[in-house]
Enzyme design. Structure first.
Site, PDB file in Angstrom:
ATOM      1  N   VAL A 536       1.081  -1.558   4.041  1.00  0.00           N
ATOM      2  CA  VAL A 536       1.561  -2.937   4.109  1.00  0.00           C
ATOM      3  C   VAL A 536       0.658  -3.825   3.263  1.00  0.00           C
ATOM      4  CG1 VAL A 536       2.562  -2.640   6.405  1.00  0.00           C
ATOM      5  CG2 VAL A 536       0.185  -3.413   6.179  1.00  0.00           C
ATOM      6  N   CYS A 537       1.116  -5.055   3.056  1.00  0.00           N
ATOM      7  CA  CYS A 537       0.282  -6.048   2.366  1.00  0.00           C
ATOM      8  C   CYS A 537      -0.905  -6.397   3.259  1.00  0.00           C
ATOM      9  CB  CYS A 537       1.115  -7.283   2.048  1.00  0.00           C
ATOM     10  SG  CYS A 537       0.148  -8.664   1.380  1.00  0.00           S
ATOM     11  N   PRO A 538      -2.133  -6.303   2.759  1.00  0.00           N
ATOM     12  CA  PRO A 538      -3.305  -6.566   3.612  1.00  0.00           C
ATOM     13  C   PRO A 538      -3.419  -8.015   4.086  1.00  0.00           C
ATOM     14  CG  PRO A 538      -3.918  -5.338   1.644  1.00  0.00           C
ATOM     15  CD  PRO A 538      -2.517  -5.814   1.429  1.00  0.00           C
TER      16      PRO A 538
END
Length: 630
Positions: A536-538
């Site tokens: 996922v996007c951090p």
């Protein structure tokens, strides 16, 4: 059990403190309304001694009021004991006078042969004994001295003894003279004690002022003696009494002139002195505080109300009222002029209150949409409130234009109301965008840009209105009547509403343009790279359908990374400089991500810092202020 008891005791002491000190404010109010020169002119034959005595009494009353306001509560209670005892003595005097007059007029028979006279004697004797007992208890008179308080029973004893009725009136006058002599002796013996109290107060407050500073002393006294609540109670009582007087004096004016002008006339009459003006400003501050608190309670429920500790909320409106009233010379105007000026002042205060309500409610509205809150009632309540916040300023502007001609001052006030309506509409548009983004199945990449354009449009409208007001003010100063006050307001308005808006907007534009340039210089991840990354996007923890790759090999949503770049030019994960281009990082981006792109152990700290930076980006650029929660 002791906790609630202590709380009740504190509330009881606070109530007693307010009730006992409020009369001093009424004394000061009457002091300001009294003109000693009229009393001196009425004795024009020999004005010298009269002027000296009148001036001394005049300022002694002010000193007494200030002493009552500032003395310790214990000594204040003792003072009121003596005042109540004096009132009881006057009551005993009045009862004795009534009894003597009734006995002389109504009966001329012996007491034991007249049943009504005997009942009247028993009633008055009982009342005189009760009054004497109360006085002895209040001022702590013991031993034989308490029997002196029964002096007004002499006419009753004379009636029992059968003394002629012609002597009754002389006995009553003797009782009054004897009581007056006792009071004068008591005052003469205790005048040193009264002066010691005044001296002790002066020394005590002076020592506190030298120890903590006079500004700190002012705030300490403000809260210690509950001065704001005293002013609030004082002004409410003053307003209600003035309202009653007006209704009794002119009962038809309410139906003819309308309730608004009637109330404005009462409010204008209740701010004719510095004391009542301060009390009015404190009352406005309290009213604003409760309105803003109820607004938060309406939007967030009881939990937000109990957790709220902002005790200074609402005082902006009170200070605004005070500054404008002093600047416009409200106290020097006649009652009718004061009533019309009060209409403008309350309009300004209402505009400031609407703006405060909007500033408090906007984050709540945007958080409902950005967090995709599914409680429909919260959304409905917020939309109803914001509908009121953009309609009511327009209604106020229309109403005030019906009574006054357009000038520079009125234009400044109207522009403030109109800008509030524009800001509210802009927030509703952003709320709608966030809600639409919540019901979409795929991420809306251009949401941040649309929010930025919406906010920019609102800021441009604000800037255009501010420039128009400045131009109109310059026209009035050049072609119309020039004044220092209008010029000062024009300069302040030009600096805060034009120059600072221009600087803030230009800085936001440069920051956004720089962030876009940095973002465009980064490569876009291919589908194979995203599948290989498989994470996922951090920053937002949402799935990656499209991503940008930093030179250090980390993957982010383009929108999330752009928000970060408003604040810092580093990677949100490893904090390496992003402007280090491919010369230093080689062809790592083209060859795909590193084989080991595991999230470091301190990823939670990095994510928290990233989210904190993004959420606070409004300090650097307002463009993505409301979108950080999304």
């Amino acid at each position: 059990m002791m906790g609630p008891f202590k709380v009740k005791r504190e509330y009881l002491l606070a109530s007693v403190c307010v009730i006992l000190r409020v009369p001093s404010l009424f004394i000061m109010e009457m002091w300001f309304r009294t003109d000693p020169e009229k009393a001196i002119e009425s004795h024009a034959v020999d004005p010298g001694p009269t002027e000296f005595v009148t001036t001394g009494v005049y300022y002694s009353i002010l000193a007494f009021a200030l002493t009552v306001l500032l003395m310790p509560l214990r000594k204040l209670v003792s003072l009121y004991m003596y005042i109540v005892s004096l009132l009881l003595i006057l009551m005993a005097h009045h009862l004795s006078q009534i009894y003597v007059e009734m006995e002389i007029v109504e009966t001329q028979t012996y007491i034991f042969t007249d049943n009504s006279a005997l009942k009247r004697l028993g009633l008055h004797l009982t009342l005189q004994c009760i009054i004497a007992a109360l006085i002895a208890y209040l001022i702590d008179i013991t031993s034989w001295k308490r029997f002196v308080l029964l002096i007004y029973t002499l006419p009753l004893v004379a009636r029992i003894a059968g003394i002629p009725f012609d002597v009754f009136e002389h006995l009553h006058h003797f009782c009054s003279l004897f009581t007056l002599i006792l009071i004068m002796l008591f005052l003469f013996n205790n005048i040193g004690f009264a002066l010691d109290i005044v001296k002790e107060n002066i020394i005590r407050w002076k020592a506190l002022g030298d120890a903590i500073g006079w500004v700190s002393l002012l705030f300490t006294a403000w809260h210690t003696i509950l001065l704001p609540i005293q002013f609030l109670v004082f002004w409410i009582v003053l307003f209600c009494s003035q309202l009653y007087v007006y209704m009794m004096r002119t009962p038809i004016s309410l139906s003819q002139e309308g309730w608004l002008l009637f109330v404005l006339a009462c409010v204008g009459e209740c701010c004719a002195t510095p004391i009542s003006l301060i009390a009015l400003c404190v009352t406005i501050a309290y009213a604003s505080y409760y309105i803003l608190t109820l607004t938060r309670l309406y939007l967030q429920g009881w939990n937000a109300f109990t957790a709220d500790q902002d005790v200074m909320r609402g005082w902006t409106e009170g200070f605004t009222m005070m500054l404008i009233a002093v600047q416009t010379g409200l106290l020097d105007l006649k009652p009718l002029q004061r009533a019309f000026l009060m209409c403008v002042l309350l309009f300004i205060v209402a505009s400031s209150l609407i703006q405060s309500m909007y500033e408090m409610a906007e984050p709540i509205l945007l958080s409902l949409s950005a967090s995709h809150n599914k409680n429909i009632f919260k959304h409905v309540r917020a939309i109803i409130l914001f509908t009121f916040l953009w309609l009511f300023p327009l209604y106020m502007t229309y109403s005030i234009c019906q009574y006054f001609d357009l000038d520079f001052w009125l234009l400044v006030i109207m522009s403030s109301c109109l800008l509030t309506s524009v800001q509210v509409v802009g927030s509703l548009v952003i709320y709608t965008l966030f809600m639409y983004d919540g019901i979409r199945t795929d991420p809306w990449e251009s949401l941040d840009d649309i929010v930025y354009y919406t906010r920019s449009f609102v800021r441009i409208l604000e800037f255009v209105v501010a420039v128009f007001v400045v131009c109109y003010g310059m026209k009035e100063s050049i072609l119309g009547e020039w004044s220092w006050i209008n010029s000062s307001i024009l300069i302040i308005h030009c600096y805060f509403n034009v120059w600072q808006r221009l600087q803030s907007g230009w800085k936001t534009f440069l920051l956004r343009r720089e962030a876009v340039k940095k973002l465009e210089s980064l490569p876009t991840a291919t589908e194979e790279q995203i599948q290989t990354y498989n994470d996922v996007c951090p920053i937002c923890y949402q799935s990656l359908l499209a991503a940008k790759i930093t030179p250090c090999g980390h993957f982010f949503h383009a929108t999330c990374l752009k928000k970060w770049l408003y604040v810092k030019d580093t990677c949100p994960m490893c904090h390496k400089k992003l402007h280090e281009s491919a010369e230093e990082s080689g062809n790592s981006a083209e060859d795909g991500p590193p084989q080991n792109v595991n999230i470091p152990e301190d990823n939670e700290d990095n994510f928290s810092e990233a989210e904190s930076e993004v959420s606070n980006q409004g300090a650097e650029g307002e463009s993505s202020e409301g979108n950080s929660d999304a």
